[in-house]
Each structure stands twice: as C-alpha cells, then as structure tokens.
Design an enzyme around this catalytic site. Structure first.
Site, mmCIF file in Angstrom:
data_model
loop_
_atom_site.group_PDB
_atom_site.id
_atom_site.type_symbol
_atom_site.label_atom_id
_atom_site.label_comp_id
_atom_site.label_asym_id
_atom_site.label_seq_id
_atom_site.Cartn_x
_atom_site.Cartn_y
_atom_site.Cartn_z
ATOM 1 C CB CYS A 9 -3.467 0.352 9.926
ATOM 2 S SG CYS A 9 -5.062 1.071 9.541
ATOM 3 C CE LYS A 14 -9.102 0.278 2.801
ATOM 4 N NZ LYS A 14 -7.654 0.109 2.972
ATOM 5 C CG ASN A 15 -7.715 -2.813 0.673
ATOM 6 O OD1 ASN A 15 -7.542 -1.613 0.906
ATOM 7 N ND2 ASN A 15 -7.679 -3.740 1.616
ATOM 8 C CG ASP A 29 -7.842 -6.552 5.798
ATOM 9 O OD1 ASP A 29 -6.951 -6.389 6.643
ATOM 10 O OD2 ASP A 29 -7.725 -6.206 4.606
HETATM 11 N N1 EPU Z 1 5.677 -7.515 4.120
HETATM 12 C C1 EPU Z 1 7.046 -7.475 4.219
HETATM 13 N N2 EPU Z 1 7.720 -6.761 3.269
HETATM 14 C C2 EPU Z 1 7.089 -6.102 2.255
HETATM 15 C C3 EPU Z 1 5.690 -6.148 2.176
HETATM 16 C C4 EPU Z 1 5.011 -6.864 3.128
HETATM 17 O O1 EPU Z 1 7.649 -8.058 5.112
HETATM 18 O O2 EPU Z 1 7.777 -5.484 1.432
HETATM 19 C C5 EPU Z 1 4.919 -8.262 5.144
HETATM 20 C C6 EPU Z 1 3.953 -7.366 5.923
HETATM 21 O O3 EPU Z 1 4.604 -6.717 6.968
HETATM 22 C C7 EPU Z 1 2.907 -8.338 6.378
HETATM 23 C C8 EPU Z 1 2.830 -9.315 5.218
HETATM 24 O O4 EPU Z 1 4.056 -9.173 4.497
HETATM 25 O O5 EPU Z 1 3.328 -9.000 7.537
HETATM 26 C C9 EPU Z 1 1.677 -9.084 4.278
HETATM 27 O O6 EPU Z 1 1.636 -7.741 3.838
HETATM 28 P P1 EPU Z 1 1.054 -7.327 2.418
HETATM 29 O O7 EPU Z 1 2.097 -6.672 1.631
HETATM 30 O O8 EPU Z 1 0.376 -8.524 1.814
HETATM 31 O O9 EPU Z 1 -0.063 -6.284 2.830
HETATM 32 P P2 EPU Z 1 -0.280 -4.818 2.274
HETATM 33 O O10 EPU Z 1 -0.184 -4.801 0.804
HETATM 34 O O11 EPU Z 1 0.490 -3.857 3.076
HETATM 35 C C10 EPU Z 1 -2.854 -5.222 1.915
HETATM 36 C C11 EPU Z 1 -4.122 -4.515 2.336
HETATM 37 C C12 EPU Z 1 -4.340 -4.704 3.829
HETATM 38 C C13 EPU Z 1 -4.444 -6.205 4.106
HETATM 39 C C14 EPU Z 1 -3.180 -6.915 3.592
HETATM 40 C C15 EPU Z 1 -3.233 -8.423 3.752
HETATM 41 C C16 EPU Z 1 -4.314 -2.667 0.818
HETATM 42 C C17 EPU Z 1 -4.236 -1.209 0.593
HETATM 43 N N3 EPU Z 1 -4.010 -3.095 2.035
HETATM 44 O O12 EPU Z 1 -1.820 -4.607 2.679
HETATM 45 O O13 EPU Z 1 -5.582 -4.081 4.129
HETATM 46 O O14 EPU Z 1 -4.577 -6.419 5.486
HETATM 47 O O15 EPU Z 1 -2.978 -6.611 2.204
HETATM 48 O O16 EPU Z 1 -4.318 -8.942 3.075
HETATM 49 O O17 EPU Z 1 -4.690 -3.420 -0.080
HETATM 50 C C18 EPU Z 1 -7.118 -2.909 5.426
HETATM 51 O O18 EPU Z 1 -7.790 -2.700 4.391
HETATM 52 O O19 EPU Z 1 -7.574 -2.698 6.592
HETATM 53 C C19 EPU Z 1 -5.775 -3.433 5.320
HETATM 54 C C20 EPU Z 1 -4.874 -3.332 6.285
#
Ligand code: EPU
Length: 425
Positions: A120, A23-24, A313
């Site tokens: 989430c 999915k991701n 995750d």
């Molecule tokens: N963050 C910021 N600012 C930003 C972006 C992120 O402060 O502009 C912070 C977030 O709040 C968090 C950290 O940086 O504390 C990491 O966030 P990241 O951007 O890496 O995560 P994401 O892209 O929102 C993806 C996955 C998540 C997974 C995380 C970490 C997808 C669609 N989602 O989220 O997956 O937990 O990376 O590996 O790829 C899941 O599939 O259940 C899920 C939550």
C-alpha cells in the site's frame, strides 16, 4: 475490478461477528516457516485474504509444499527438496510483507536474491523503505548488493548473534530480525523492538518450535541461537484491526454487536476511545459486546503511535466515526505521513476535513450523502465502506481489491448483521 454497493443508512446493525485470524500476525509466521526442516501446521489462518494467498504463493514459488487440512483455516507447510532462495519481483511487488522472507532465507541457506517489495502507498514521496531491515541484518553478518531492483544477499556461514539497537521502531524490521536470529550462532540482543501483539504471536510461534527467545524488557528480546526448529502446530491470534473496524461500525451505526474470537485486552487504547465517544462496551474473555450511542462525542487529538498507542491502521475508520460526532475532532498521523488519501474521498460524501501537515481536523455532524468513491489502500477502503453504511442512498466503493487484501469475508460478515452491501464487477 470488483466494487461494493452499499445502501444506507443502516439502522439495524445487530448480531454476532466472528473475527478471523490476524493477517499481520500470519504473514511473518508464514515467512518464518522457511526456517524449518520439519512440517509446521498453522491454524486460524485468514486464508481468504489476498495477502495471505500471495504469501502462500510466494512460499510455493520457493519450493514449500502447502496443504490445506480439513478447512481453509488450517494449513500444513512442508519443506521440499526443491527449496529455492529467489523472491521474484512479480510476487513481491504486490505485497510489502514479502520482504520478510529475506532474513529467514539467508539465515537458513546462507543466501537469497529478493526483489524490493511493493505494498500500500502510505508514505507519500518517502515510499516504504527497508533500510532498518537491511542495516540490522548487516549486523548479523549478512552482506548484500543491490542490482536491478533485487537485493543479492549472502552470509559467510551462519549468521552471528550481535547486539542491535534499532534507531527507530519498525514492526517489519523487528519481525525480520527476530526470525533471522533464531538460527544464528550465539546470543542476539535486540533493543527498541516494536511490541505489537502480532510480534508476540511470532515469538510465541517460534518458541513453540523450540526457539530460545526471551522478552527481557518491553522492547528488548534476547535470542540464543538453536541448530534447528521442531515440528509445531500453532493457532494465529485474532485480527486486532478487523475487531477495531467492527467496533467502529457498531458505534457509528447505533448498532449492537457481539464481536467474537478476540481478546479485548489487546485493544485497550481503542476501546477507551470508543467509550469516550459514547459507546457502551461489555468485555468478556474472548469477545466484546458493543452498542453505539444516540449521540457520538468528539475527541480532541487522537494520535497514532506504536503499540500500545493508537494504531495507524484504525485511523481512517475512526475518522469516519468522528465525522458524525457533535463537535470538532482531530487525528494526528505519526507513523505514515501520506495516510490521509481517504479524507478526499470522504469529502465526496460530505465530510468536512482539513489537513495540515500530519493533522486532520474533522468537523462533526456530517450528513453523509451517497456517491461513488475510490479505495486507495486497505484501511481506507474499510473506512469508505463504513461511511457508506451511514450515508443516505447508494454508495459505490470501487477498487475493493484493497479491502480483499486484509479483510476476510468482509461483505458477508456485514450482511449478516444487517448491512445492505453487494459486490459486483
Ligand atoms: N520504516 C523505515 N525503514 C524501514 C522500515 C520502516 O523508515 O526499514 C518506516 C516506515 O516507512 C514507516 C514506519 O517506519 O513510516 C513504520 O513502519 P513499520 O516497519 O513499522 O511498518 P510495516 O512493518 O511496513 C506493519 C503493518 C502495517 C502497519 C504498520 C504500522 C504488516 C504486514 N504491516 O507495516 O499494516 O500499518 O506495521 O503498525 O504487518 C495494514 O495492515 O493495513 C498495514 C499497512
């Protein structure tokens, strides 16, 4: 709202599980189709997960034509003349990854109006910011204003390549910037990128369409802008977190599973931890045979980290496993500070977990007794199902729409290997 009812404990978890596409990995690849004029075929798409359906609906709302070929796993996406640049609140509020359309739209069409995304709730009061996305896009020449919950973004002509060093590692911001640089003018250097396998899947997809992307370091990419992308056909990688979830299930329930369609080299950290707790693991080119031990050993201090570290995750699922270990274990969450909501629900089943700051201390030897529990997010919901599998009696997991966001056919895959699980309204 659907719920799962699981009768446990399951003592005969045996058989094969076929892992779905990730999915991701699929979400950014779908967003990246906005960069194309030519059709794109995507194979191994986990199209029965809710998040993928939402992303396909988002693309449709933007004017893309979506056509399933042969089966539900292959989709052809074609740009139409009615291309729009508006990402509506009604769609984006349901999924964080919706924000990934912003960069591609501005890069391709010079403008976009896009709602702030939902997703989430994992970060307590800090929410899920997108400052890293916006700051980096500004460095490529995107200008934006925020009005009534929408980002009004535009660029003066094409985005322009630049040198960008991310102040913190973010999966989504890395994907956003890689996609946005592909058609930008000149050279972009992106430093301190996330290097999750899903990000490599995105760069491989874009390279297959003629993008000039080169990884010149573990966290550094060089991208030379091209004027357009070619028609391409690409197969999405297997789902790393689904694989990890089934590995934990087998270890937890003394099962014996052959987990197919996934390259085990991508989850070395997780497999090493499972070996440490006592699982017997045999690795093949594209599958894993995993058998659970009679006695699960505890682990001191699992710490979630960016890839290649232990993934946030999978922390909820490992928490369930460690509840059954002999001895005390701990998990420290470094990525999302609020990601312990499942611990409260596990306590309702008998778990002994205490949380201090970012660390959960987990006492082992729990005899889980079935109860009604509520999912708070996608991975929490998988963890509660795992706990139900080893609980005595009938566990009811409510709000499984969280689970449906990211696990394809979860209950059918579990049923096939011997778990007594039913879905009801
Ligand atoms: N963050 C910021 N600012 C930003 C972006 C992120 O402060 O502009 C912070 C977030 O709040 C968090 C950290 O940086 O504390 C990491 O966030 P990241 O951007 O890496 O995560 P994401 O892209 O929102 C993806 C996955 C998540 C997974 C995380 C970490 C997808 C669609 N989602 O989220 O997956 O937990 O990376 O590996 O790829 C899941 O599939 O259940 C899920 C939550």
């Amino acid at each position: 709202m659907d719920k799962f009812s699981i009768t446990g404990p399951c003592r005969v978890m045996r058989g094969e599980v076929s892992i779905s596409g990730s999915k991701n990995a699929a979400l950014p690849i779908l967003a990246a189709t906005l960069l194309f004029d030519k059709p794109v075929i995507i194979e191994n798409l986990p199209s029965r997960t809710r998040d993928i359906q939402v992303m396909l609906n988002l693309l449709k709302s933007l004017g893309s034509n979506i056509q399933f070929l042969n089966n539900k796993k292959t989709v052809k996406i074609t740009k139409t003349k009615k291309q729009k640049q508006f990402g509506s609140y009604s769609i984006l509020k349901t999924m964080r990854a919706g924000i990934l359309i912003l960069g591609p739209l501005v890069s391709k069409y010079g403008k976009s109006i896009c709602s702030f995304p939902g997703g989430c709730v994992l970060n307590g009061n800090s929410g899920r910011p997108i400052n890293l996305h916006l700051e980096a896009l500004k460095k490529l020449g995107m200008k934006y204003e925020i009005k009534k919950g929408y980002i009004h973004a535009k660029s003066n002509g094409k985005l322009k390549g630049n040198k960008i060093e991310f102040p913190a590692i973010s999966v989504g911001a890395s994907q956003q910037l890689i996609m946005s640089s592909v058609l930008a003018k000149g050279k972009t250097l992106l430093h301190n990128l996330a290097c999750e396998p899903e990000i490599l899947d995105l760069t491989n997809f874009l390279i297959s369409a003629g993008a000039k992307i080169k990884w010149i370091g573990k966290r550094t990419c060089q991208i030379i802008g091209v004027s357009s992308l070619k028609e391409t056909k690409y197969s999405v990688m297997g789902d790393r977190i689904e694989t990890g979830t089934f590995c934990v299930a087998a270890t937890l329930a003394k099962g014996d599973l052959l987990i197919k369609n996934f390259d085990p080299k991508l989850i070395k950290t997780e497999l090493n931890l499972l070996k440490k707790v006592g699982a017997k693991i045999k690795l093949f080119k594209n599958s894993i045979n995993i058998k659970g031990p009679e006695r699960i050993k505890s682990i001191k201090n699992i710490t979630t980290k960016e890839y290649p570290g232990f993934p946030t995750d999978l922390a909820p699922q490992f928490m369930v496993l460690l509840c059954k270990a002999s001895g005390t274990s701990s998990i420290t969450e470094n990525i999302f500070q609020g990601r312990f909501l499942h611990a409260m629900e596990l306590q309702r089943l008998g778990a002994k977990i205490t949380i201090k700051n970012r660390t959960a201390k987990i006492e082992g030897s729990t005899n889980f007794i079935a109860a009604e529990v509520m999912s708070s997010d996608l991975r929490a919901s998988a963890a509660l199902v795992l706990a139900g599998i080893v609980s005595k009696g009938n566990t009811v997991v409510t709000r499984v729409y969280h689970c449906d966001r990211g696990y394809e056919n979860f209950e059918n895959k579990l049923k096939k290997v011997g778990v007594k699980i039913k879905r009801s309204k």
